[in-house]
Design an enzyme around this catalytic site. Structure first.
Site, PDB file in Angstrom:
ATOM      1  N   GLY A  23       7.638  -9.814   7.013  1.00 20.31           N
ATOM      2  CA  GLY A  23       7.954 -11.199   6.652  1.00 20.31           C
ATOM      3  C   GLY A  23       7.833 -11.382   5.158  1.00 20.31           C
ATOM      4  N   CYS A  50       4.626  -3.753   7.791  1.00 16.70           N
ATOM      5  CA  CYS A  50       4.660  -4.425   6.486  1.00 16.70           C
ATOM      6  C   CYS A  50       3.745  -5.661   6.480  1.00 16.70           C
ATOM      7  CB  CYS A  50       6.102  -4.745   6.096  1.00 16.70           C
ATOM      8  SG  CYS A  50       6.251  -5.174   4.354  1.00 16.70           S
ATOM      9  N   TYR A  51       4.299  -6.865   6.560  1.00 14.42           N
ATOM     10  CA  TYR A  51       3.450  -8.057   6.628  1.00 14.42           C
ATOM     11  C   TYR A  51       2.495  -7.938   7.824  1.00 14.42           C
ATOM     12  CZ  TYR A  51       2.063 -12.999   6.720  1.00 14.42           C
ATOM     13  OH  TYR A  51       1.342 -14.161   6.714  1.00 14.42           O
ATOM     14  N   HIS A 144       9.364   0.176   6.662  1.00 15.92           N
ATOM     15  CA  HIS A 144      10.128  -0.478   7.728  1.00 15.92           C
ATOM     16  C   HIS A 144      10.789   0.554   8.651  1.00 15.92           C
ATOM     17  CE1 HIS A 144       9.768  -4.666   6.400  1.00 15.92           C
ATOM     18  NE2 HIS A 144       9.483  -4.084   5.253  1.00 15.92           N
ATOM     19  N   GLU A 146      12.361  -0.090  11.320  1.00 14.21           N
ATOM     20  CA  GLU A 146      13.484  -0.698  12.047  1.00 14.21           C
ATOM     21  C   GLU A 146      14.803  -0.626  11.283  1.00 14.21           C
ATOM     22  OE1 GLU A 146      11.183  -2.219  10.379  1.00 14.21           O
ATOM     23  OE2 GLU A 146      11.822  -4.135   9.561  1.00 14.21           O
ATOM     24  N   GLY A 200      38.832 -11.363  14.416  1.00 10.49           N
ATOM     25  CA  GLY A 200      39.279  -9.995  14.206  1.00 10.49           C
ATOM     26  C   GLY A 200      38.089  -9.087  13.978  1.00 10.49           C
ATOM     27  N   GLY A 201      36.917  -9.682  13.864  1.00 14.92           N
ATOM     28  CA  GLY A 201      35.707  -8.886  13.699  1.00 14.92           C
ATOM     29  C   GLY A 201      35.286  -8.345  15.055  1.00 14.92           C
ATOM     30  N   VAL A 202      34.410  -7.344  15.032  1.00 18.93           N
ATOM     31  CA  VAL A 202      34.026  -6.693  16.276  1.00 18.93           C
ATOM     32  C   VAL A 202      33.260  -7.651  17.194  1.00 18.93           C
ATOM     33  CG1 VAL A 202      32.035  -5.579  15.175  1.00 18.93           C
ATOM     34  CG2 VAL A 202      32.901  -4.663  17.286  1.00 18.93           C
ATOM     35  N   ASP A 203      32.413  -8.517  16.645  1.00 15.67           N
ATOM     36  CA  ASP A 203      31.593  -9.378  17.518  1.00 15.67           C
ATOM     37  C   ASP A 203      32.456 -10.337  18.332  1.00 15.67           C
ATOM     38  OD1 ASP A 203      29.691  -8.159  16.037  1.00 15.67           O
ATOM     39  OD2 ASP A 203      29.147  -9.928  14.861  1.00 15.67           O
ATOM     40  N   SER A 204      33.333 -11.074  17.639  1.00 18.00           N
ATOM     41  CA  SER A 204      34.128 -12.066  18.377  1.00 18.00           C
ATOM     42  C   SER A 204      35.111 -11.371  19.328  1.00 18.00           C
ATOM     43  CB  SER A 204      34.840 -13.031  17.434  1.00 18.00           C
ATOM     44  OG  SER A 204      35.702 -12.358  16.568  1.00 18.00           O
ATOM     45  N   ARG A 272      31.072 -22.411   1.393  1.00 14.15           N
ATOM     46  CA  ARG A 272      30.723 -22.124   2.787  1.00 14.15           C
ATOM     47  C   ARG A 272      30.812 -23.381   3.645  1.00 14.15           C
ATOM     48  NH1 ARG A 272      27.300 -18.062   0.574  1.00 14.15           N
ATOM     49  NH2 ARG A 272      27.486 -16.154   1.790  1.00 14.15           N
ATOM     50  N   LYS A 349      24.313  -5.044  16.167  1.00 14.53           N
ATOM     51  CA  LYS A 349      25.691  -4.644  15.848  1.00 14.53           C
ATOM     52  C   LYS A 349      26.058  -3.263  16.407  1.00 14.53           C
ATOM     53  CE  LYS A 349      28.912  -6.071  12.911  1.00 14.53           C
ATOM     54  NZ  LYS A 349      29.232  -7.509  12.898  1.00 14.53           N
ATOM     55  N   GLU A 491      27.066  -9.340  -0.012  1.00 12.84           N
ATOM     56  CA  GLU A 491      28.106 -10.159  -0.645  1.00 12.84           C
ATOM     57  C   GLU A 491      27.658 -10.535  -2.054  1.00 12.84           C
ATOM     58  OE1 GLU A 491      30.962 -10.614   0.684  1.00 12.84           O
ATOM     59  OE2 GLU A 491      30.538 -10.000   2.739  1.00 12.84           O
TER      60      GLU A 491
HETATM   61  P1  XMP Z   1      24.360 -10.572   2.687  1.00 15.05           P
HETATM   62  O1  XMP Z   1      25.333 -10.925   1.600  1.00 15.05           O
HETATM   63  O2  XMP Z   1      23.503 -11.734   3.114  1.00 15.05           O
HETATM   64  O3  XMP Z   1      25.244 -10.199   3.929  1.00 15.05           O
HETATM   65  O4  XMP Z   1      23.560  -9.345   2.361  1.00 15.05           O
HETATM   66  C1  XMP Z   1      24.775  -9.636   5.119  1.00 15.05           C
HETATM   67  C2  XMP Z   1      25.938  -9.625   6.071  1.00 15.05           C
HETATM   68  O5  XMP Z   1      26.300 -10.986   6.366  1.00 15.05           O
HETATM   69  C3  XMP Z   1      27.644 -11.232   5.995  1.00 15.05           C
HETATM   70  N1  XMP Z   1      27.713 -12.589   5.440  1.00 15.05           N
HETATM   71  C4  XMP Z   1      28.283 -13.619   6.067  1.00 15.05           C
HETATM   72  N2  XMP Z   1      28.889 -13.692   7.258  1.00 15.05           N
HETATM   73  N3  XMP Z   1      29.295 -15.969   6.881  1.00 15.05           N
HETATM   74  C5  XMP Z   1      29.402 -14.867   7.652  1.00 15.05           C
HETATM   75  O6  XMP Z   1      29.999 -14.969   8.729  1.00 15.05           O
HETATM   76  C6  XMP Z   1      28.696 -15.989   5.683  1.00 15.05           C
HETATM   77  O7  XMP Z   1      28.617 -17.010   5.007  1.00 15.05           O
HETATM   78  C7  XMP Z   1      28.164 -14.740   5.254  1.00 15.05           C
HETATM   79  N4  XMP Z   1      27.491 -14.351   4.121  1.00 15.05           N
HETATM   80  C8  XMP Z   1      27.233 -13.022   4.282  1.00 15.05           C
HETATM   81  C9  XMP Z   1      27.982 -10.162   4.971  1.00 15.05           C
HETATM   82  O8  XMP Z   1      29.375  -9.921   4.912  1.00 15.05           O
HETATM   83  C10 XMP Z   1      27.180  -8.985   5.483  1.00 15.05           C
HETATM   84  O9  XMP Z   1      27.858  -8.315   6.516  1.00 15.05           O
END
Ligand code: XMP
Length: 493
Positions: A23, A50-51, A144, A146, A200-204, A272, A349, A491
């Site tokens: 944490g 860790c924590y 870590h 995990e 188009g992503g794997v989850d959806s 966002r 994932k 990102e």
């Molecule tokens: P970060 O930038 O937080 O990203 O290290 C970790 C993972 O999350 C995705 N990511 C997002 N996905 N909406 C999303 O659906 C968002 O606003 C968003 N910001 C980051 C990022 O692409 C990476 O896979």
């Protein structure tokens, strides 16, 4: 998974073991979360990470201080064996090499081992990187296990759960599919309809396929083109879902609406929010159209929530721990009185990918790098205009095309091009020009909570850079990002 502040007396069942996770807090800081001291009276194995390690040390001796150096990233762990002690002491590192790579991410560290504990592992910056109690199965580790960057992490967790806590390994993906289909059928019933957004992503896509298996054409998928998707992405997703997977899919081109609202906005959180809210408006309109067509209200919303989102939602929330606002469709639930179905909420994932493969989803889609909901808008630093989207998209397309051509797409967890909001000088055709800068980012990770940058061959980077500068108008420089997460998120915004 329970919040770390869970009171043991309120549990109606007895755990076989407890893992106290990491944490972002300091155990000695005011307002930081503490585990119920009653966990130590249960007489069951406990592992602090860790924590969690610091919490054990704090509760049993207050031996935690602010480290003089923060430690983020790879470290070499030296395991110490104690064959003269009780068998449980060595059990945690059983079958793990004496010197092994681990991932560290901590500021505080132990100043001494608490009473009764002995060192079972150390690292150059953390002499008490692993501790075990001499008499009872109580352990703490500073690194870590995990995350992917701790290769022995899976083995260590298996040692703890199976060898030390005597839990059974009896979960299979095949069984998960049949149970989940039955669970969805029971929730949705024989008549109700379900809608879901696909990106188009794997989850959806995996969630959509599972829903389609469970209720067939009573599931309606909607793909919203928000104008900030990747080059040709909408067409590809449409072809795969409609033709290959047989899913009912409506594609809505709302790019103009999104880009108009984004005009003049530079703040990433505002981007966002605009994208999230506009998405909800568009989706709602489309769902109403579908309702009119089917003459029957849609009762459920499918969402591809994964376990990390669940963890986040039940974690202890101290002051300002939101790192980024993630796009979600939660607003739809209130506006349309929809009920939620989340078939992937117990999976990570890598497990969703295994599930997708078992469900017959094409490899290309199963292994597609994740793409954020706000798309290229959070990869354009500064204002998002059609021209900027066009530049970022083309550079991204070249980068990904070359990665695929080099056969390394699957080795990389996520790669993209970001467009920086500054200009630099370039000489093109004997002319001095101030053009834009593309930053390339490619990382390896499985959990996306920590990540390392991908070590490309220099020739590869040279080739990609040449192509981008030659083929994408308005770009004169290409940079490669060599930051680890943490501290650099994946990102740019
Ligand atoms: P970060 O930038 O937080 O990203 O290290 C970790 C993972 O999350 C995705 N990511 C997002 N996905 N909406 C999303 O659906 C968002 O606003 C968003 N910001 C980051 C990022 O692409 C990476 O896979």
């Amino acid at each position: 998974m329970l919040p770390c502040t869970q009171k043991i007396a309120d549990l109606t069942w007895k755990p076989k073991a407890i893992i106290l996770s990491g944490g972002p807090y300091s155990v000695y800081a005011e307002g930081s979360p503490h585990a119920d001291p009653a966990i130590f009276d249960l007489g069951i194995p406990i592992l602090g990470i860790c924590y969690g390690l610091q919490e054990i040390a704090w509760q049993r001796g207050k031996n935690v201080t602010a480290g003089d150096k923060r430690e983020y990233g790879n470290s070499v762990l030296h395991v110490e064996r104690h064959s003269d002690k009780a068998a449980h002491v060595d059990a945690l590192f059983d079958g793990i090499d004496i010197d092994t790579n681990v991932w560290m991410s901590h500021g505080d560290k132990l100043s001494a081992a608490p009473p009764g504990f002995i060192t079972i592992a150390s690292s150059p910056n953390a002499p008490w990187a692993g501790l075990a109690h001499e008499d009872i199965p109580l352990y703490g580790i500073q690194f870590h296990p995990e995350v992917t960057h701790t290769p022995c992490g899976g083995k260590l967790l298996e040692n703890f759960a199976v060898k030390i806590a005597k839990c059974q390994q009896n979960w299979t993906m095949e069984e998960f599919i049949s149970k989940e289909i039955k669970r969805i059928q029971a929730i949705v019933g024989p008549d109700s309809h379900v809608i879901g957004a696909v990106s188009g992503g794997v989850d959806s896509t995996v969630a959509a396929k599972l829903m389609h298996e469970a209720i067939g054409d009573r599931f309606h998928a909607i793909l919203v083109d928000n104008g900030v998707m990747r080059l040709n992405e909408c067409e590809q997703v449409q072809a795969t879902l409609n033709q290959h997977l047989g899913i009912n899919l409506s594609v809505v081109d709302s790019s103009e609406e999104f880009l108009t609202k984004l005009s003049g906005v530079e703040d990433p959180e505002k981007k966002r929010k605009i994208i999230g809210n506009t998405f909800i408006e568009v989706f709602q309109r489309e769902a109403e159209k579908l309702t009119a067509v089917h003459g029957k209200a849609i009762d459920y919303l499918l969402q591809g929530t994964l376990y990390p989102d669940v963890i986040e939602s039940i974690s202890f929330k101290g002051p300002s721990q939101t790192i980024k606002t993630h796009h979600n469709v939660g607003g739809l639930l209130e506006n349309m009185s929809l009920k939620l179905v989340e078939p992937l909420r117990e999976l990570f994932k890598d497990e969703v990918r295994k599930l997708g493969t078992l469900l017959g989803i094409p490899e290309d889609l199963v292994w597609r790098h994740p793409f954020p909901g706000p798309g290229i808008a959070i990869r354009i630093l500064g204002e998002v205009t059609r021209e900027q989207v066009d530049i970022a998209r083309k550079a991204d397309f070249i980068f990904i095309e070359e990665i695929k051509r080099a056969g390394i797409y699957r080795e990389i967890s996520q790669a993209f091009a970001a467009l920086l909001p500054i200009r630099a000088v370039g000489v093109m055709g004997d002319q001095r020009r101030y053009d834009q800068i593309i930053a390339l980012r490619a990382v390896t990770t499985t959990d996306f909570m920590t990540a390392d940058w991908y070590d490309f061959d220099a020739k590869f980077l040279k080739h990609v850079s040449n192509r981008i500068v030659n083929e994408v108008d308005g770009v004169c420089r290409v940079l490669y990002d060599v930051s680890q997460k943490p501290p650099g998120t994946i990102e740019f915004l």
